[in-house]
Each structure stands twice: as C-alpha cells, then as structure tokens.
Design a protein around this motif. Structure first.
Motif, PDB file in Angstrom:
ATOM      1  N   ASP A  72      36.815  24.730-101.814  1.00 26.43           N
ATOM      2  CA  ASP A  72      35.452  24.620-102.699  1.00 26.43           C
ATOM      3  C   ASP A  72      34.265  23.853-101.735  1.00 26.43           C
ATOM      4  O   ASP A  72      33.051  23.895-102.167  1.00 26.43           O
ATOM      5  N   ASN A  73      35.054  23.111-100.433  1.00 20.36           N
ATOM      6  CA  ASN A  73      33.580  22.802 -99.762  1.00 20.36           C
ATOM      7  C   ASN A  73      32.567  23.227 -99.125  1.00 20.36           C
ATOM      8  O   ASN A  73      31.165  23.082 -98.677  1.00 20.36           O
ATOM      9  N   LYS A  74      33.240  25.137 -99.130  1.00 26.80           N
ATOM     10  CA  LYS A  74      32.249  25.800 -97.846  1.00 26.80           C
ATOM     11  C   LYS A  74      31.345  27.041 -99.294  1.00 26.80           C
ATOM     12  O   LYS A  74      31.330  27.490 -98.653  1.00 26.80           O
ATOM     13  N   ASN A  75      32.190  26.752-100.719  1.00 21.08           N
ATOM     14  CA  ASN A  75      31.104  27.445-101.472  1.00 21.08           C
ATOM     15  C   ASN A  75      32.449  28.749-101.898  1.00 21.08           C
ATOM     16  O   ASN A  75      31.232  29.811-101.685  1.00 21.08           O
ATOM     17  N   VAL A  76      33.243  29.079-100.947  1.00 16.17           N
ATOM     18  CA  VAL A  76      34.075  30.248-101.208  1.00 16.17           C
ATOM     19  C   VAL A  76      34.827  30.368-101.938  1.00 16.17           C
ATOM     20  O   VAL A  76      35.480  29.925-102.633  1.00 16.17           O
ATOM     21  N   LEU A  77      35.093  31.640-102.440  1.00 16.29           N
ATOM     22  CA  LEU A  77      35.396  32.165-103.765  1.00 16.29           C
ATOM     23  C   LEU A  77      37.056  32.536-103.203  1.00 16.29           C
ATOM     24  O   LEU A  77      37.530  33.059-102.684  1.00 16.29           O
TER      25      LEU A  77
END
Length: 794
Positions: free
Chosen positions: A741-746
């Motif tokens: 979530d912190n890296k905006n990874v799906l």
C-alpha cells in the motif's frame, strides 16, 4: 329535444343490425337515470347500440357473457356518482376503437358522438395494441416450432418491424425470442400507462372511467389463468389502487386493494379475514360502550352530531400491520368511531369534549383539517383509552369534509358542482386542490427519458400519499412514506437542501438521513452558509426532487475527474453484481453501451453515472440488451486476462521478428528478468518464461528473447507471484499488505495458510510489478518484517 354533442355530425345515422340484450338494456336505463331525458335518449338510442354492434364480433367474456356486458358493467359502476353524459358515453365506447382499430377510427367516434367523447376514448385507448398483438403472435409462431432456423427466417422476413423496432442481425434462440416478447409487453404496458396519466393530467374523467374499467376486470378475474391473475392484480396494487387513493376515490381504492390481496396472498387473506372477524367480536362490547358514551357526552353538551362506527378494509389492516410491524391486537382503528358535525368550529368543540371526558393517548392526535393530506382528506384523528380498556380511534369532520373524504374527485359530480358547459381542456380546473398536481404531471414526464422511468417516479413519489409534516411556522409539507429530513429540506427549497447540516424534529435533534418522518412532525432544518452536499445523500433520499437536485449539483459544481472516478467504480461494482465482472476492460462491449446511451465517449458515461445524472438502471438495461444479443462477448470475461496478455511490443525474439508474445502464468516474468521464448502451437505465438521455468521442459521449440530497453516498463505492468514463509504472528498480514500500500502496488490475490502445529504461515501474493528491480525492493522490505523467514519468487 335532441341532444347533439359539440363536434359531431347530426346527419350521420348508424343503421346496422344491432344485437339485442334485454337484461343489459334495462341496466343501461338504470345507469343513465340521473341524466336529463334527451341525454339519456342519446345513450340509449345512439351510444349503446353503436357499442353493441362493434362488440358483437369479439369473443365472449371468460364468464360466457357477451363482451358488451363489460362496458355496460363499467357504466353501472359509475352510475351512483352521477357523471356527465360524455363520461357515461365514453364508458360504453372505451373499448370500441381499441378492439377495432382497423374498422373504427377516432374520427369516426368524433363524427358520431362529438369531440369531448372522442378525446376521452382516445385517452382510454392503449398504445399500439394491434401492432403489439402482431409482434407477440409472430414470436409465438417462432417459439412453437422451437427452431432457431425458423426464428432466423422469421426475422429476415419481418426485418425491422420485429421486436421493438430493431433489426436483428444474428438468429435468436427460442428462449431469447420469448424474452424479447416479454420485454416488448413490458414496454407496451409502460407506454400505455404513461399515455393514460398524460391524458389524466388534461382530463381527470379519463382515469375515473379507467378505474371503473379496472375494478370490473378485477371482479371478473377468477376465470383467468393464475399467472395472469397475479400479473393483473400486482399491476393494480402498484399503480391503479394508489392512483385511486391519490384522487380520494375511497370506494374504488378499498375494493381494488381487497381484490388484489385475495389473488396475491390468498392464504394471508383467508387467515386475516377470519382473525379480523374474531378480533371485532372480541372488541364489540368495548367499542359499543365507547360509542354510547360519546353520544351521551355530546348530547349533554347540546352538540348535534352523527356518531357511528366505521369499518376498516381488510387490506388496509394488513398493510398497516406490515408497515408498522404490529400485531392485529395493536391496531386501534379496526372500527373507528366517526363523528360528523355541521362546521369546523364544532369539530374542535367535539375534540375538546372527548379529551376532557375520556382523555387521549399521547402521540395519537392528528389534525388533518388544518393540514390536509395530499388527496385533500380532512378530519381530526384522536385515540381515547377506551371505556373497557380497549383504545378506540375517533375521527371528527364536517358533512362536506365527509363527502370529500369518501368520494374525492367523484364528489364534484355527486354534489352537482360539475359544469357541463366547461371546455374539454379545462375540466381539471373544477377539481381543486388537485388541479396543480394534475398539471405538474406533464412537467414530470418531460424530465424522464423513458416511460418506465416516469412510472417509477409516479409510483414512488407522486402516488404515495405518505406523511404531512410541518415547518416551525406551521406550513404543511407533504412527503412520501419513508421520507427523511433531507427530503423535507429539498421539498422546501433546493438551496436549503444543498446547505443542510442537520435536523431537529419535535425539538429533538435527529439524523438527517436516518430518521423516518411521521405525520404532524414539526421539522427544523439546520443549514450552513454555503452549499456542500454529500454524495452519500443520494442513496438516502426518498424523493425524486432531492435526488435530482443532488445529481445536478455534482454535475455542475465538480470537475469531471472526481465524477469520472466514482462513476467508473459504480459501474465496475454493478458489473460484478450482474455477473459480468471485467466487462469494463472490453472495448467492444463498452463502446456499444456508450452508443446506446447516446454518449460521445466512455468518460462521458462515467461522469454522468458518477454525478448521478444517468441512473445505473439505464446502464444495466443496455448491458442486458447487449448481452442478450451478443452472449459470446461475455463468455471469456472470467478468464484471466494475464493468461494471454500480448506483450509483443515490449519483447524481441531476434530469430522471429514480429512474433506474438504472451506471459507464462507459472513463472510470471517481469521486465528485467532473463527470459526464454517457447513456441505455442495453438496460438502460433510464443510464451515468455523466466530462465529455468519448469514449463520449458515440455516445449519443442525454445528461442532466445530479450526485453526492449527503450520501452517504459510502467506501460507494461506485469504480475509477479511472491512466496513468503513466516512464523505464526498476529498482525503479520497487515504488515505485509502495508508494504504494498505504501508503494501504491496493486495486489491481485492474497492467499495464506497457518500451520499451528509447526508454527509456520505460508503466504502466496500476486502483485503488479513494473520491473525486477522494483520487485526486489518490495521483497527486501518484506524480509525486514519480524517473524518473516523466507521471501522468494514463485
């Protein structure tokens, strides 16, 4: 003296062989006894014979009687209410044009019987009955053969005239043909009901005759198949009975509802009928004592009044029990006591006497004289504890109010207030205070794209005589049952609704969207200086006015992007509900829906849905229509799009230029991995594998492959699978997910198992990754989490 209606040709004579029915002719004489002699002769000698002649060619009714018995029965139902000659004539002629479209035109009706009668008959005539019948007959012919080829040839021969005016390119199965016929029926019915309401807004006599027509049809419903009985009864309960309620036509309303109840819920009907008889028997002594006590009290005060018991209809009792979640014993107005006096001042004098002598129950007083209901019902309602410990409802009104309460719009005719000389288009002016509401119906129709949308608004908002609330200044505000303070605010003024921040009801602060308003609630709306509506309001609003105002505000006051984003999420969620998850990624499907909804682009559709300007129901309707015609487009929506994702633009196979390349789902390579290409004989392309993938062992042709370095890897975001082993630990999943979530990874999938005996948690995560370097950074962060033991690629 001969009666000659305006617009007719008095020289026309109808000289055909007219069938005779002595019994029916006697009924016609009785049903027209209230008319002047010349008008009665007009009905007997001209109107009735004309209807007799044209209906003789129709099949007898289900009960075996000639068809003319139906219009005669309709006129007989209307006879006690003393309608004018045009209404009586239209009652006899209402089916003549509809059932003989190819032989009797509306101009024929006008030439024989005048403009006024012609206009009423036109208002009562269903839309396109003949063409609808032809379409359904064509469908039945195709289905009876149960042959797709026959269906195809039938479509080829009829072309654009079959099924809602759309040309059909591909053959349809019998099931699809039946569904099309069903939808055609629904659309025909919606169009006919919309026309009926539109004509009612011009001339209320149209709906009065239609309600009598529906009442007779309900009385003779027993001869039809059960499925037809249920369909007709449900339509009557949803549309015609509420319409009778809105117009105050109590004799029609109560009988229609009870008949619908009988056919729709026969077991409940039989049980409640018996239980109600027993409950009335149990209460008889107490109610009779209360009746006598009230008569004596009014006599002592020298108040002249008619005091009697009223009986609540069976369905009204059932509906109140269901709506208020009460048992039969908790319903106090099974047999209310009615008190009728000369004037309004005496009504309040009677109320004072009753409250002083017998007391009253808190929260049970309603003043509908000062604040009439939407159908102009006026009376004072109060509940006294009862002489024999059984609470009893008391209703107080004047003689004029009693007539208006019982008859509604029919009282205009019964009281003699109807002016026969008034022009056809101005009839509704006589029906105050309903005239403004009737006039508003045409404006509501203009704001609805589809006939069904108009009917939904009509049934949900306009025909629902729900609650009458008050502003602190004493102004009456009428709202549908189930309305909230938010609906109240928008009813007062749109600007107030958009600024409201809270509500105080009866001096108690309540939820703006969660409190359900009741009769005589005094509502104070709290408002801010600036408009700031919430999107969540839309789903809590009961009235069309509130929803429309909210959607208009978001469309006009927000930039397109928030509306587009929310619209996209709403459509994706709806696709999941419709079993078509992933259809938003299919350009062909979405392009077809965009076109059918008359939008220029997909973004326009998302914006319209996100701002609530286009209801999701319209999107769903188009989706279903497209899916019905193109089922093959939806067959592979559930297939994993990554399985055959074409990555040819990001990978080069030096020995095979322009080769089609797909990602292996077993090893899930991402940009930067060392890769090999294995030929796939089915797709005639190549699957791309990470070096060392076990699937390579089964490939006959393996070639070198490489990533194209000048392509931005973010444009080809691929999936990678990560395997994690860790000690069983509370909060482990939250820690791992927060890394992504912190890296905006799906995260595409997350699976885990806990082996408590071995104290080990095994986790499998599938995530989006632009490159192997990005993936390694994520894996390093996961390795740093306490209790994580190993992190590897699948």
């Amino acid at each position: 003296m001969t009666y000659i209606p305006e617009g007719c040709n008095p020289q026309l004579k109808f000289e055909e062989n007219i069938p005779t029915y002595p019994d029916l002719e006697e009924i016609v004489k009785q049903s027209t006894a209230h008319l002047p002699p010349e008008q009665q002769e007009f009905i007997l000698k001209k109107v009735y014979p004309y209807a007799c002649y044209w209906h003789q060619f129709q099949k007898p009714r289900i009960n075996g009687k000639p068809y003319i018995s139906h219009p005669v029965a309709v006129a007989q139902i209307l006879a006690p209410f003393k309608l004018d000659v045009s209404s009586v004539a239209a009652a006899y002629l209402h089916d003549v044009h509809e059932d003989n479209e190819d032989k009797v035109s509306l101009d024929d009706i006008k030439n024989y019987f005048g403009t006024d009668i012609r206009n009423i008959v036109d208002g009562l005539t269903k839309i396109g009955k003949a063409s609808a019948r032809q379409r359904r007959d064509a469908v039945k012919a195709a289905v009876s053969e149960a042959s797709v080829s026959l269906a195809a040839s039938l479509q080829a021969s009829l072309g654009i005239n079959l099924f809602l005016g759309r040309s059909l390119a591909a053959p349809l199965t019998p099931a699809q043909l039946r569904e099309r016929a069903r939808q055609a029926k629904i659309d025909d019915k919606a169009a006919s009901l919309t026309k009926l309401v539109t004509e009612m807004s011009k001339d209320i006599r149209v709906i009065i005759i239609k309600l009598a027509d529906r009442l007779h049809n309900m009385r003779t419903l027993d001869g039809l198949r059960q499925d037809k009985q249920i369909r007709i009864a449900q339509e009557t309960l949803n549309f015609f009975a509420p319409l009778a309620t809105r117009l105050g036509m109590w004799p029609f309303k109560t009988e229609l509802e009870d008949l619908c109840f009988f056919y729709l819920e026969p077991k409940q009907y039989a049980y409640l009928k018996e239980a109600l008889a027993q409950e009335r028997k149990r209460r008889y002594q107490g109610v009779s004592a209360a009746l006598k006590a009230i008569k004596d009290a009014l006599a002592e005060e020298s108040i002249k009044a008619k005091v009697e018991l009223r009986t609540k209809a069976l369905y009204s009792v059932f509906a109140k029990m269901r709506r208020q979640h009460k048992t039969l014993g908790q319903i106090f107005d099974l047999d209310p006591i009615s008190i009728v006096v000369d004037d309004k001042n005496t009504c309040y004098q009677v109320l004072r006497v009753i409250h002083q002598r017998f007391g009253f129950m808190q929260g049970k007083f309603r003043d509908y004289i000062a604040n009439p209901k939407g159908n102009n019902y006026q009376a004072l309602h109060t509940t006294i504890p009862g002489i024999c410990s059984q609470p009893v409802e008391v209703q107080i009104c004047t003689e004029d109010e009693e007539a208006e309460n019982n008859l509604g719009v029919l009282n205009v005719f019964v009281s003699g207030r109807y002016n026969a000389d008034i022009k056809s288009g101005e009839v509704n002016k006589l029906f105050r205070p309903l005239a403004p509401w009737l006039a508003s119906l045409s404006h509501i129709k203009e704001g609805c794209k589809e006939d069904q949308d108009f009917l939904d608004v009509l049934c949900q908002d306009e025909l629902s005589v729900g609650v009458v609330c008050l502003t602190p200044e004493g102004r009456s505000i009428e709202l549908p049952q189930g309305s909230t303070p938010l609906d109240f605010a928008f009813k007062i003024h749109t600007h107030l609704g958009l600024r409201c921040t809270g509500a105080v009801v009866n001096d108690v602060e309540v939820s703006l969207t969660g409190y359900e308003l009741r009769d005589n609630d005094v509502v104070l709306i709290l408002a801010a200086d600036k408009e700031n509506p919430s999107r969540s309001w839309y789903s809590h609003c009961r009235t069309r006015q509130a929803r429309s105002s909210i959607s208009k505000w978001f469309f006009n006051h927000q930039t397109p992007e928030p509306n587009r984003s929310i619209g996209y999420k709403m459509i994706c969620a709806e696709l999941i509900r419709q079993g078509a998850a992933g259809a938003q990624t299919n350009a062909e499907i979405m392009r077809a829906i965009v076109k059918s909804l008359n939008f220029q682009s997909l973004d326009d559709l998302y914006i319209a849905v996100g701002s609530y300007r286009t209801p999701l129901a319209s999107f769903v309707k188009c989706l279903k229509n497209y899916r019905e015609n193109n089922p093959q487009k939806f067959e592979n929506l559930d297939a994993d799009p990554q399985r055959l994702r074409d990555v040819s633009l990001s990978i080069r196979i030096p020995q095979v230029p322009k080769a089609r390349c797909f990602i292996c789902r077993l090893c899930t390579p991402v940009f930067g991995d060392t890769i090999k290409a294995a030929r796939d004989p089915k797709s005639k392309g190549y699957f791309i594998h990470r070096e060392g993938c076990s699937a390579l062992a089964n490939s006959a042709e393996i070639r070198e492959a490489e990533w194209i370095s000048d392509i931005d890897p973010k444009l080809f975001m691929l999936r990678a699978t990560i395997l994690i082993s860790a000690l069983v630990c509370h909060g482990l999943s939250n820690s791992i997910i927060s890394v992504f979530d912190n890296k905006n990874v799906l995260i595409y999938s997350y699976q885990f198992t806990n082996d408590y005996a071995k104290n080990v948690t095994n986790i499998r995560i599938e995530v989006g990754a632009a490159s192997v370097d990005e993936l390694e950074m994520l894996m390093d962060e996961i390795r740093s989490i306490d209790s994580v033991v190993t992190v590897d690629r699948a």
